[in-house]
Structure formats: C-alpha cells, structure tokens
Design a protein around this motif. Structure first.
Motif, PDB file in Angstrom:
ATOM      1  N   GLU A  61      13.288 -15.408  33.599  1.00  0.00           N
ATOM      2  CA  GLU A  61      12.862 -14.023  33.591  1.00  0.00           C
ATOM      3  C   GLU A  61      13.570 -13.019  32.571  1.00  0.00           C
ATOM      4  N   ARG A  64      10.848 -10.407  31.453  1.00  0.00           N
ATOM      5  CA  ARG A  64      10.642  -9.407  32.446  1.00  0.00           C
ATOM      6  C   ARG A  64      11.956  -8.462  32.575  1.00  0.00           C
ATOM      7  N   SER A  75       8.952  -8.510  25.828  1.00  0.00           N
ATOM      8  CA  SER A  75       8.018  -9.601  26.079  1.00  0.00           C
ATOM      9  C   SER A  75       7.038  -9.945  25.052  1.00  0.00           C
ATOM     10  N   GLU A 106      13.372 -18.059  26.279  1.00  0.00           N
ATOM     11  CA  GLU A 106      14.023 -17.608  27.558  1.00  0.00           C
ATOM     12  C   GLU A 106      15.383 -16.911  27.164  1.00  0.00           C
ATOM     13  N   PHE A 131      16.056 -10.086  38.824  1.00  0.00           N
ATOM     14  CA  PHE A 131      15.446 -11.037  37.881  1.00  0.00           C
ATOM     15  C   PHE A 131      16.258 -12.367  37.689  1.00  0.00           C
ATOM     16  N   ASP A 132      15.437 -13.604  37.570  1.00  0.00           N
ATOM     17  CA  ASP A 132      16.129 -14.470  37.181  1.00  0.00           C
ATOM     18  C   ASP A 132      16.701 -14.672  35.979  1.00  0.00           C
TER      19      ASP A 132
END
Length: 366
Positions: A61, A64, A75, A106, A131-132
């Motif tokens: 993420e 994001r 993004s 990523e 977020f991850d």
C-alpha cells in the motif's frame, strides 16, 4: 557541529569554502561562484547534494499511503518515473516540496529538502500508520551527486551503459557507474539538462572522481551551493523557506497544478486546499521581477506600488549572471501581478524600479 558529507575530504582537497546548511557542512564555492554558474550554463557543473533527505516507502500500500500523505497522485506515476509534489499540513501550508521516484510497483523514494528531511520522514510515518507500508529514512546512508549542464549527457554516457536517449526528464533507472550500483535520474534544480546520482555514501568518492575524469574534456567543474541558488532563481524554481513555507499553500506559489483532488482516500490538507482553490481572489501570488543596473533586491526587501506604498515582499533576488540584470521573486497582490506592471523595490533605502515578468527568467535553448 555540522555534519560532513561523505565527500567532505574531496571538497577540502579541491579548496572549497564551506557553509553550514541545515546542519550540514557543504561546499559553498570552490573559487568563483560566477565561473561555476557560467560553467553550468555552457558546459557542466558537478554538485554534492548529500544534504538532501532520502526516504523509502515499500509495501503493498505504498502508493495509497503516498496519495494520502502528499498532495500529488503518486499512484498514477509509473515505475521508473518521478514527480514533483508537496507535503502539506491540515491547513494547506507547505511543509516541504519533494521529488518522488517510483522505483517499482511497491517501492518509492521520496527526496526532501535538507532542512525538512527528519520532519518529512516523521510525517510520512505518522500518515502511513493505517497502510501496509514500511517507511525507512535512508538519508544518513545515501549520497547524492548531480551533473548539470549542456554537456552532462556526454559525461554521464562515458561512465555508464544506461540508455540515456531512453531516459526522459523526470525518469530514473538503476545502473552502474564507476563499477558501483547507483540510481540514475534525469532531474535537477538548475534549469539545464542534467542527472542526479544516488549512491551509498562510502562509494561516493569513487563516483565523484570517475565523473571528474569523464568531465574533463567536456568543461565540467565542481560547483557549490552559491551558484546552485542563482541557477535555480534564473529558472524560476522555488526554494523552501523563501517561496514556500507553512504559511503558504501551493496555490500561492503558482503551483496549484501539483495538487490532485481525485484520490480515493483523500489527503491531508484537502479541505483547506479546496477552499484556497475556490477562492475568488487570492491574497497574494508569486511573480518574477526584473530591474536595471547592478543592485539586486534580496530576500525580505519590500516591494512598492506606483505610489510608494509597501505591497509585497521579495523572497529571492540576485544579479543574474546569465542575463546581466537584477532578478527577483516576490509575493504581491493579484491586482499588480500582470506581466508588464511597473513596481519598485526598496534596496536599503534606495527605491529601484522593477517590472513584473512571466517566469522563468531563463529557459535553456531547445
């Protein structure tokens, strides 16, 4: 005590004059800043920019998280490309202007100004909590070297196998230089074609020396922060702390185009920036000013209207080495912001006439 760059010993051997810049001991000039400036416009200059902050975001993420943390839509940036953007506070004030590279699907690299690096890293960590993604401040480990000027492609091409013809402006590619793994980007802060090389700190001296040798037949000279400032001013590029700050929004600086409102999760400062975008008449806008003679207005000098009333403030100013006359950036009311408007500046008690002009002051030949 100022932090030395990984290239400090190299600069000492070159006879550099040092200055404290955001807690770093950085080369201000090596001899004549005028000669260094002109070398970048006509050949090439070699800069140490290791004071800049480098923050990596990695994870599913990451995109994001950056869309939420920054005003840009990161993004939408494809791997291998970069984008100029900003991080703002909840009131829409600019905390820093940034260049963000998308290194992979990523993985991103956020490059912050030296004075703001730790604060930007902290803000990114806070804003990415939901977020991850992993936020890693690598500023202390990474050196940044720039080659800027018309002969920069010939110099870089002599020390790397990267396809420079395929490397567009605001793009990057991992490659080797002087036998070392680097990230090579076609970016800069001078108004010229140029490249920035991100490399592990302990390897920076090898890369610098390789570039120096490759640049000798192409007019390359070491260049300090003094000429970098006049180069970016001629190119109409903002400097954080002068044209940008927490009391200013991107719209004030004429950079509202970097703010993207079509993001699924919204972003920090969105409501305030929507209000500023929709304002009928902004309080102030950033303009370029040109004068005559040899005396230049400097940061903080008053801008006056035709009747002598103070209406604005110079944010940056210098005698342009390329153009041969004084130039300045200033915030003034919209009513006096049109190109061709006659104003004046108070230069230590002397009123000097200036004219509003369209930016940039200098644009490299096509």
């Amino acid at each position: 005590m100022s932090t030395p760059s990984p290239l400090h010993a190299v600069h000492e051997a070159l006879g550099a004059s040092f200055t404290d810049f955001a807690g770093w001991a950085m080369p201000l000039r090596y001899g004549s800043e005028l000669a260094e400036h002109k070398a970048v416009r006509t050949a090439a200059g070699l800069f140490d920019l290791s004071h800049m902050g480098e923050i990596e975001l990695t994870g599913p993420e990451a995109a994001r998280a950056l869309d939420y943390a920054l005003v840009g839509k990161l993004s939408a940036v494809k791997p291998g490309k970069a984008r100029y953007t900003m991080i703002c506070d909840a009131d829409g004030g600019v905390l820093d202007d940034l260049v963000v590279y998308r290194l992979a699907a990523e993985k991103y690299l956020v490059v912050a100004n030296a004075s703001n690096g730790p604060a930007v890293a902290a803000a990114l960590r806070e804003r990415a909590e939901e977020f991850d993604v992993t936020v890693d401040d690598r500023s202390a480990d990474v050196a940044l070297i720039a080659v800027q000027g018309p002969t920069s492609a010939a110099i870089i091409g002599a020390v790397t196998d990267a396809d420079l013809d395929a490397l567009a402006y605001y793009a990057s590619v991992p490659t080797t230089l002087a036998g070392h793994d680097v990230l090579l980007a076609r970016t800069g802060y001078t108004g010229e074609d140029g490249f920035e090389v991100y490399v592990d700190g302990p390897l920076a001296a090898d890369v610098w020396q390789a570039l120096t040798a490759a640049g000798e037949p192409h007019g390359l000279v070491p260049a300090g922060l003094a000429c970098r400032d006049t180069l970016r001013l001629e190119a109409g590029m903002p400097l954080y702390g002068n044209e940008l700050g927490a009391d200013l929004t991107p719209f004030d600086a004429g950079l509202g185009r970097v703010v993207k409102f079509d993001k699924a999760d919204g972003f920090v400062g969105q409501a305030a920036l929507e209000r500023r975008r929709d304002a009928d008449v902004p309080e102030r806008v950033l303009v370029g000013l040109v004068g005559t003679g040899r005396r230049a207005a400097r940061h903080g000098y008053p801008v006056l209207d035709a009747g002598g009333a103070e209406i604005g403030t110079v944010t940056s100013g210098a005698l342009s080495p390329t153009l041969g006359h004084p130039i300045a950036l200033a915030y003034v009311p919209v009513a006096v912001s049109a190109p061709g408007t006659a104003l004046s500046v108070d230069i230590r008690g002397t009123v000097a006439p200036v004219e509003v002009v369209k930016l940039p002051f200098y644009q490299r030949p096509a």
